[in-house]
Write a protein that holds these residues in place. Structure first.
Motif, PDB file in Angstrom:
ATOM      1  N   GLY A 207      25.663   2.068  92.717  1.00 59.22           N
ATOM      2  CA  GLY A 207      25.606   0.613  92.884  1.00 59.22           C
ATOM      3  C   GLY A 207      25.687   0.225  94.343  1.00 59.22           C
ATOM      4  N   GLY A 208      25.346  -1.019  94.620  1.00 61.88           N
ATOM      5  CA  GLY A 208      25.422  -1.505  96.000  1.00 61.88           C
ATOM      6  C   GLY A 208      24.059  -1.560  96.658  1.00 61.88           C
ATOM      7  N   SER A 209      23.767  -0.569  97.500  1.00 62.60           N
ATOM      8  CA  SER A 209      22.500  -0.572  98.251  1.00 62.60           C
ATOM      9  C   SER A 209      21.300  -0.334  97.339  1.00 62.60           C
ATOM     10  CB  SER A 209      22.539   0.544  99.301  1.00 62.60           C
ATOM     11  OG  SER A 209      22.591   1.809  98.651  1.00 62.60           O
ATOM     12  N   PHE A 210      20.116  -0.635  97.872  1.00 60.67           N
ATOM     13  CA  PHE A 210      18.866  -0.351  97.160  1.00 60.67           C
ATOM     14  C   PHE A 210      18.818   1.117  96.754  1.00 60.67           C
ATOM     15  CE2 PHE A 210      14.487   1.195  97.222  1.00 60.67           C
ATOM     16  CZ  PHE A 210      13.806   0.263  96.450  1.00 60.67           C
ATOM     17  N   GLU A 211      19.166   1.970  97.699  1.00 57.14           N
ATOM     18  CA  GLU A 211      19.145   3.410  97.436  1.00 57.14           C
ATOM     19  C   GLU A 211      20.058   3.775  96.260  1.00 57.14           C
ATOM     20  OE1 GLU A 211      20.479   5.767 100.738  1.00 57.14           O
ATOM     21  OE2 GLU A 211      20.023   7.649  99.696  1.00 57.14           O
ATOM     22  N   ASN A 212      21.230   3.163  96.226  1.00 59.72           N
ATOM     23  CA  ASN A 212      22.172   3.466  95.147  1.00 59.72           C
ATOM     24  C   ASN A 212      21.727   2.888  93.803  1.00 59.72           C
ATOM     25  OD1 ASN A 212      23.735   4.863  96.918  1.00 59.72           O
ATOM     26  ND2 ASN A 212      25.435   3.386  96.966  1.00 59.72           N
ATOM     27  N   ARG A 213      21.180   1.678  93.832  1.00 65.29           N
ATOM     28  CA  ARG A 213      20.767   1.048  92.574  1.00 65.29           C
ATOM     29  C   ARG A 213      19.547   1.743  91.959  1.00 65.29           C
ATOM     30  NH1 ARG A 213      19.013  -3.705  94.093  1.00 65.29           N
ATOM     31  NH2 ARG A 213      19.804  -3.702  96.225  1.00 65.29           N
ATOM     32  N   THR A 214      18.732   2.344  92.810  1.00 67.03           N
ATOM     33  CA  THR A 214      17.545   3.033  92.293  1.00 67.03           C
ATOM     34  C   THR A 214      17.822   4.516  91.985  1.00 67.03           C
ATOM     35  OG1 THR A 214      16.798   3.516  94.555  1.00 67.03           O
ATOM     36  CG2 THR A 214      15.925   1.516  93.530  1.00 67.03           C
ATOM     37  N   ARG A 215      19.039   4.960  92.274  1.00 67.52           N
ATOM     38  CA  ARG A 215      19.348   6.393  92.147  1.00 67.52           C
ATOM     39  C   ARG A 215      19.143   6.930  90.735  1.00 67.52           C
ATOM     40  NH1 ARG A 215      21.995   9.271  95.722  1.00 67.52           N
ATOM     41  NH2 ARG A 215      22.946   7.410  96.667  1.00 67.52           N
ATOM     42  N   LEU A 216      19.712   6.240  89.740  1.00 68.07           N
ATOM     43  CA  LEU A 216      19.615   6.756  88.377  1.00 68.07           C
ATOM     44  C   LEU A 216      18.153   6.838  87.938  1.00 68.07           C
ATOM     45  CD1 LEU A 216      20.723   7.736  85.674  1.00 68.07           C
ATOM     46  CD2 LEU A 216      21.068   5.346  85.004  1.00 68.07           C
ATOM     47  N   LEU A 217      17.390   5.775  88.197  1.00 61.68           N
ATOM     48  CA  LEU A 217      15.979   5.786  87.790  1.00 61.68           C
ATOM     49  C   LEU A 217      15.243   6.956  88.438  1.00 61.68           C
ATOM     50  CD1 LEU A 217      13.513   4.574  86.398  1.00 61.68           C
ATOM     51  CD2 LEU A 217      13.178   3.120  88.395  1.00 61.68           C
ATOM     52  N   LEU A 218      15.468   7.165  89.725  1.00 62.67           N
ATOM     53  CA  LEU A 218      14.765   8.255  90.413  1.00 62.67           C
ATOM     54  C   LEU A 218      15.205   9.623  89.900  1.00 62.67           C
ATOM     55  CD1 LEU A 218      14.607   6.703  93.982  1.00 62.67           C
ATOM     56  CD2 LEU A 218      12.691   7.136  92.434  1.00 62.67           C
ATOM     57  N   GLU A 219      16.466   9.741  89.561  1.00 64.78           N
ATOM     58  CA  GLU A 219      16.934  11.005  88.968  1.00 64.78           C
ATOM     59  C   GLU A 219      16.252  11.238  87.620  1.00 64.78           C
ATOM     60  OE1 GLU A 219      21.478  11.167  90.887  1.00 64.78           O
ATOM     61  OE2 GLU A 219      21.203  10.578  88.806  1.00 64.78           O
ATOM     62  N   VAL A 220      16.118  10.160  86.853  1.00 68.85           N
ATOM     63  CA  VAL A 220      15.453  10.261  85.553  1.00 68.85           C
ATOM     64  C   VAL A 220      13.992  10.666  85.746  1.00 68.85           C
ATOM     65  CG1 VAL A 220      14.575   8.859  83.624  1.00 68.85           C
ATOM     66  CG2 VAL A 220      16.992   8.710  84.280  1.00 68.85           C
ATOM     67  N   VAL A 221      13.310   9.986  86.668  1.00 65.69           N
ATOM     68  CA  VAL A 221      11.890  10.276  86.905  1.00 65.69           C
ATOM     69  C   VAL A 221      11.712  11.724  87.357  1.00 65.69           C
ATOM     70  CG1 VAL A 221       9.932   9.772  88.438  1.00 65.69           C
ATOM     71  CG2 VAL A 221      11.247   7.892  87.421  1.00 65.69           C
ATOM     72  N   ARG A 222      12.528  12.165  88.303  1.00 62.71           N
ATOM     73  CA  ARG A 222      12.377  13.534  88.823  1.00 62.71           C
ATOM     74  C   ARG A 222      12.707  14.560  87.757  1.00 62.71           C
ATOM     75  NH1 ARG A 222      14.668  11.123  94.117  1.00 62.71           N
ATOM     76  NH2 ARG A 222      12.699  10.655  95.173  1.00 62.71           N
TER      77      ARG A 222
END
Ligand code: FNR
Length: 369
Positions: A207-222
């Motif tokens: 949570g917090g930064s753009f990088e943190n908020r997009t983390r779960l989605l990117l982990e899922v995609v990868r």
């Protein structure tokens, strides 16, 4: 005159959609414990029989508590694969690509099926109704509104479990024979709840930064791209904007789309909204096409799909012809008229091949008698 692009094939990795008119994912609230029924077989097949280029099976839960309602489809256990594969095999007989949207309802889970809307003020499905009141979770412990359950804030263990569930679901979708996988990261469901600063108030690395908020989605995609075959296309549906001040914006969508391209996503399916009741949506024909257009423009190499109030042949033709999107997803018009592809072809004077059994009913164009 050349064939309009709307009716030209679209290459998607090792696959090809025969045209650009696709069925948008739509929950049917007709599953039993996540399993398909005869309804799903006939429902999805009807669009394949009538010429759709691709049919996207509705939001399908990667976990039992990842369903939106107790009647939503599921793909959290191997036993779900057989029923799904029957639908896929049948659709393939008609030359239609079979897609499935996998998702997690997050804080909007455990709600009653659409058929019961309007019968009461709360959308909450109780335990007796098959719901999971004690297991509704999201990035933060904040309800969508008074009609939904207040979720629990997810622990890191739960985040890890959800990520793995998405990956396992992708493996099962491949086993079921689907050609296309779509990650549901829109409409205020779990993955979007993490993206939007309106629903994600976490203070950890998610949570917090753009990088943190997009983390779960990117982990899922990868994670998915590692198990989803290289030859098969991966789509992602996103709410391009929250339509709320201070929320997720189209600029965020553009930045994320560039990252998603590198992570192996082939097409962004550009929807919007669904995460905050304060949303103000300018509902006009094709109101979300602008988002598909911007993704295509700003992220070379990324395909985009347009969706939302597309229901006329000339409108559909123009969207694809003018390169605003590579394909269109059509929802409610397909419910009104499962022969939408044939109707559009007729309106545009294009001679598409009809399914053999229906050929005698074909509306002749002015060029063919
Ligand atoms: C939807 N929609 C939807 N979206 C999605 O991403 N996953 C889903 O499972 C559903 N379920 C669903 C059910 C029903 C009955 C409707 C009407 C809609 C949204 C749908 O895919 C589409 O984006 C919108 O309906 C806007 O497109 P149309 O209907 O104006 O063509």
């Amino acid at each position: 005159s050349p064939l309009p692009k709307l009716f030209q094939p679209l290459k998607l990795r090792g696959f090809e959609a025969k045209n650009r008119i696709w069925v948008s994912p739509m929950c049917m609230y007709s599953a039993q414990d996540g399993f398909t029924t005869d309804f799903h077989l006939s429902h999805y097949s009807q669009f394949a029989i009538r010429g759709a280029g691709l049919v996207m099976v509705e939001a399908t839960g990667v976990l039992p508590e990842g369903r939106i309602s107790p009647n939503c489809l599921g793909i959290w256990q191997d036993e779900h694969v057989e029923g799904l594969s029957r639908i896929v095999n049948h659709m393939h007989k008609y030359g239609t690509l079979a897609g499935i949207q996998i998702g997690h309802g997050g804080r909007k889970g455990s709600t009653i099926p659409l058929q019961l809307y309007g019968t009461r003020s709360s959308l909450r499905a109780s335990k007796e109704e098959g719901g999971w009141p004690e297991n509704v979770y999201g990035p933060s412990a904040e309800a969508y509104d008074d009609a939904h359950y207040k979720p629990k804030e997810m622990t890191i263990e739960q985040i890890n479990k959800v990520r793995q569930a998405f990956v396992d679901a992708a493996i099962r979708a491949d086993k079921a024979g689907f050609d296309v996988l779509e990650i549901h990261s829109a409409h205020g469901y779990l993955l979007f709840e993490f993206l939007s600063p309106l629903s994600n108030h976490r203070t950890d690395e998610y949570g917090g930064s753009f990088e943190n908020r997009t983390r779960l989605l990117l982990e899922v995609v990868r994670g998915i791209r590692q198990v989803w075959p290289h030859s098969k296309p991966l789509f992602l549906r996103i709410s391009s904007t929250d339509w709320v001040e201070g929320g997720w914006t189209m600029d965020d969508t553009k930045v994320l789309s560039k990252i998603l391209l590198n992570a192996g996503v082939d097409l962004i399916d550009c929807s919007s909204a669904g995460n905050d009741p304060r949303q103000k949506i300018p509902l006009t024909p094709g109101y979300q096409v602008q988002f598909a257009q911007q993704v295509k423009q700003e992220v070379p190499g990324m395909l985009s799909g347009a969706v939302g109030l597309i229901s006329k042949g000339e409108q559909a033709r123009q969207i694809v012809e003018d390169d605003l999107a590579d394909a269109i997803f059509v929802g409610r018009e397909f419910l009104r008229n499962p022969s939408f592809v044939y109707s559009v072809a007729h309106e545009l004077g294009i001679n598409v091949k009809w399914n053999n059994q229906y050929e005698r009913g074909r509306l002749k164009t002015k060029y063919s008698f």
